[in-house]
Design a protein around this motif. Structure first.
Motif, short mmCIF file in Angstrom:
data_model
loop_
_atom_site.label_atom_id
_atom_site.label_comp_id
_atom_site.label_asym_id
_atom_site.label_seq_id
_atom_site.Cartn_x
_atom_site.Cartn_y
_atom_site.Cartn_z
N HIS A 68 0.84 -1.21 -0.17
CA HIS A 68 -0.12 -0.01 0.03
C HIS A 68 0.90 1.28 0.25
O HIS A 68 0.58 2.16 -0.70
N LEU A 69 1.91 1.08 0.81
CA LEU A 69 2.84 2.19 1.09
C LEU A 69 3.69 2.49 -0.41
O LEU A 69 3.84 3.83 -0.89
N ARG A 70 4.00 1.47 -1.08
CA ARG A 70 4.64 1.42 -2.51
C ARG A 70 3.87 2.12 -3.36
O ARG A 70 4.12 3.03 -4.15
N TYR A 71 2.69 1.50 -3.44
CA TYR A 71 1.58 2.16 -4.40
C TYR A 71 1.51 3.77 -4.34
O TYR A 71 1.27 4.32 -5.11
N PHE A 72 1.19 3.98 -2.98
CA PHE A 72 0.97 5.27 -2.53
C PHE A 72 2.07 6.36 -3.06
O PHE A 72 1.96 7.23 -3.78
N ARG A 73 3.32 5.77 -2.79
CA ARG A 73 4.44 6.76 -3.19
C ARG A 73 4.50 6.61 -4.71
O ARG A 73 4.86 7.93 -5.31
N ALA A 74 4.31 5.79 -5.29
CA ALA A 74 4.24 5.76 -6.80
C ALA A 74 3.16 6.82 -7.21
O ALA A 74 3.53 7.60 -8.42
N VAL A 75 2.05 6.79 -6.95
CA VAL A 75 1.18 7.73 -7.53
C VAL A 75 1.69 9.05 -7.01
O VAL A 75 1.21 10.07 -7.81
N ALA A 76 1.98 9.39 -5.79
CA ALA A 76 2.24 10.58 -5.28
C ALA A 76 3.52 11.18 -6.22
O ALA A 76 3.56 12.39 -6.29
N GLU A 77 4.34 10.25 -6.39
CA GLU A 77 5.45 10.98 -7.50
C GLU A 77 5.22 11.14 -8.81
O GLU A 77 5.60 12.18 -9.50
N GLU A 78 4.16 10.40 -9.24
CA GLU A 78 3.80 10.71 -10.78
C GLU A 78 2.65 11.54 -10.92
O GLU A 78 2.46 12.22 -11.94
N LEU A 79 1.71 11.50 -10.01
CA LEU A 79 0.67 12.24 -9.70
C LEU A 79 -0.36 12.02 -11.02
O LEU A 79 -1.07 12.82 -11.63
N HIS A 80 -0.45 10.76 -11.36
CA HIS A 80 -1.08 10.03 -12.43
C HIS A 80 -1.19 8.64 -12.28
O HIS A 80 -0.18 7.82 -12.35
N PHE A 81 -2.58 8.33 -12.14
CA PHE A 81 -2.79 6.93 -11.82
C PHE A 81 -2.44 5.93 -13.09
O PHE A 81 -1.94 4.84 -12.74
N GLY A 82 -2.36 6.28 -14.22
CA GLY A 82 -2.07 5.57 -15.34
C GLY A 82 -0.76 5.41 -15.35
O GLY A 82 -0.15 4.27 -15.68
N ARG A 83 0.04 6.33 -15.40
CA ARG A 83 1.61 6.07 -15.30
C ARG A 83 2.11 5.42 -13.97
O ARG A 83 2.98 4.86 -14.07
N ALA A 84 1.59 5.61 -12.80
CA ALA A 84 1.81 4.86 -11.75
C ALA A 84 1.64 3.54 -11.89
O ALA A 84 2.44 2.65 -11.30
N ALA A 85 0.59 3.09 -12.55
CA ALA A 85 0.30 1.65 -12.46
C ALA A 85 1.38 0.94 -13.58
O ALA A 85 1.63 -0.11 -13.50
N GLU A 86 1.74 1.84 -14.80
CA GLU A 86 2.77 1.17 -15.55
C GLU A 86 4.10 0.83 -14.91
O GLU A 86 4.65 -0.01 -15.16
N ARG A 87 4.31 1.91 -14.13
CA ARG A 87 5.55 1.86 -13.26
C ARG A 87 5.69 0.65 -12.43
O ARG A 87 6.65 -0.02 -12.19
N LEU A 88 4.20 0.41 -11.58
CA LEU A 88 4.22 -0.66 -10.78
C LEU A 88 3.90 -1.92 -11.64
O LEU A 88 3.88 -3.16 -10.87
N HIS A 89 3.89 -2.10 -12.89
CA HIS A 89 3.37 -3.28 -13.61
C HIS A 89 2.31 -3.80 -13.12
O HIS A 89 1.96 -5.00 -13.06
N ILE A 90 0.92 -3.18 -12.63
CA ILE A 90 -0.22 -3.36 -12.33
C ILE A 90 -1.12 -2.55 -13.18
O ILE A 90 -0.91 -1.71 -13.90
#
Length: 297
Positions: free
Chosen positions: A5-27
């Motif tokens: 949950h924390l890793r997902y939150f950090r990815a979204v917070a850094e990208e400020l975009h759910f689509g880019r964060a999902a690609e970065r996390l491979h989900i």
């Protein structure tokens, strides 16, 4: 709440975009959005302001991000540290060393360890006679012992790493220092300074053996435990001493070194470790030690 949950939150917070964060996390994006909502529900606060055009952190989300980054960095660092320790690249290492190697091999070894295994915390105990090293090794006070064989103990494993020529250390100006070498027989009337005897020094036994082979018993006027003290007493004109060649690295003024001839007698330098020690750190250090010792021959 889990680390993901924390890793997902950090990815979204850094990208400020759910689509880019999902690609970065491979989900996929929907599961990511669901995980962030679960996190907000558990915390009871909104972490993001969402719109069709942008995603922004709330003030609470910004504060939360700072703590989350610290937590995840600490978790990553802990994992990396565990991996380094398991690989033998991090830890505390204590090395014991006989006098002559203290001034020659040991400095090169410590420099090499600093370059190749910088996470090791290396401490050294120089000027240790072999029996003292063996006792410290078995007691766990040192991890490796650099000493002169023979070693009569089933509790340790010994490996020869270098062979040193034997020299005679003479007071500067001694008549024997004018030649290219000195025969042991030429030292029949000399006053010797020796390493401490009574079974505590290999070099003391070597001196007795060399002189016996030449047909005399050495006149030992002083016995010392430290090589630096031994050479200092030679420089003061108190006698001569049989020493391994690396002793010359001390660089004490007033001493001349000449090889023993004929045949060039030698003495081994070995490394000892506790029998059965399968520590990855010891294996790493031994690899470096063998290479440094080979270069210094």
């Amino acid at each position: 709440m889990e680390l993901r949950h924390l890793r997902y939150f950090r990815a979204v917070a850094e990208e400020l975009h759910f689509g880019r964060a999902a690609e970065r996390l491979h989900i996929a994006q929907p599961p990511l959005s669901q995980q962030i909502r679960q996190l907000e529900t558990e915390l009871g606060v909104g972490l993001f302001v969402r719109s069709t055009r942008r995603v922004e952190l709330t003030p609470a989300g910004q504060a939360y991000l700072e703590r989350v980054e610290s937590i995840l960095d600490a978790v990553d660092a802990a994992g990396q540290q565990a991996q380094r320790i398991a690989a033998g690249r991090q830890g505390a290492l204590a090395i014991g060393c006989v006098g002559s190697a203290t001034y020659s091999l040991l400095p090169r070894l410590v420099r090499a360890l600093r370059e190749e295994l910088p996470e090791l915390d290396v401490s050294v105990r120089g000027e240790m006679l072999a029996p003292a090293q063996l006792s410290a090794l078995v007691a766990g006070q040192i991890d490796l012992a650099l000493l002169r064989p023979p070693v009569n103990s089933d509790e340790v494993v010994v490996e020869t790493i270098r062979r040193d020529r034997l020299f005679v250390a003479l007071p500067e100006g001694d008549p024997l220092s004018s030649g290219d070498g000195v025969r042991v027989a030429d030292l029949r009337d000399a006053e010797f300074i020796a390493h401490a005897g009574h079974g505590r020094s290999v070099m003391n036994g070597i001196l007795a053996s060399l002189c016996a082979a030449a047909g005399f018993v050495p006149q030992i006027h002083h016995e010392v435990e430290e090589t630096s003290t031994l050479v200092t007493m030679v420089a003061a004109g108190l006698g001569v001493a049989i020493v391994p060649e690396p002793t010359a690295s001390l660089g004490i003024a007033g001493v001349s070194y000449r090889p023993l001839v004929p045949g060039g007698p030698t003495v081994d330098l070995a490394v000892a470790r506790v029998a059965g020690d399968q520590s990855p750190m010891i294996s790493q250090v031994l690899t470096v030690l063998r290479r440094v010792a080979a270069r210094s021959e």
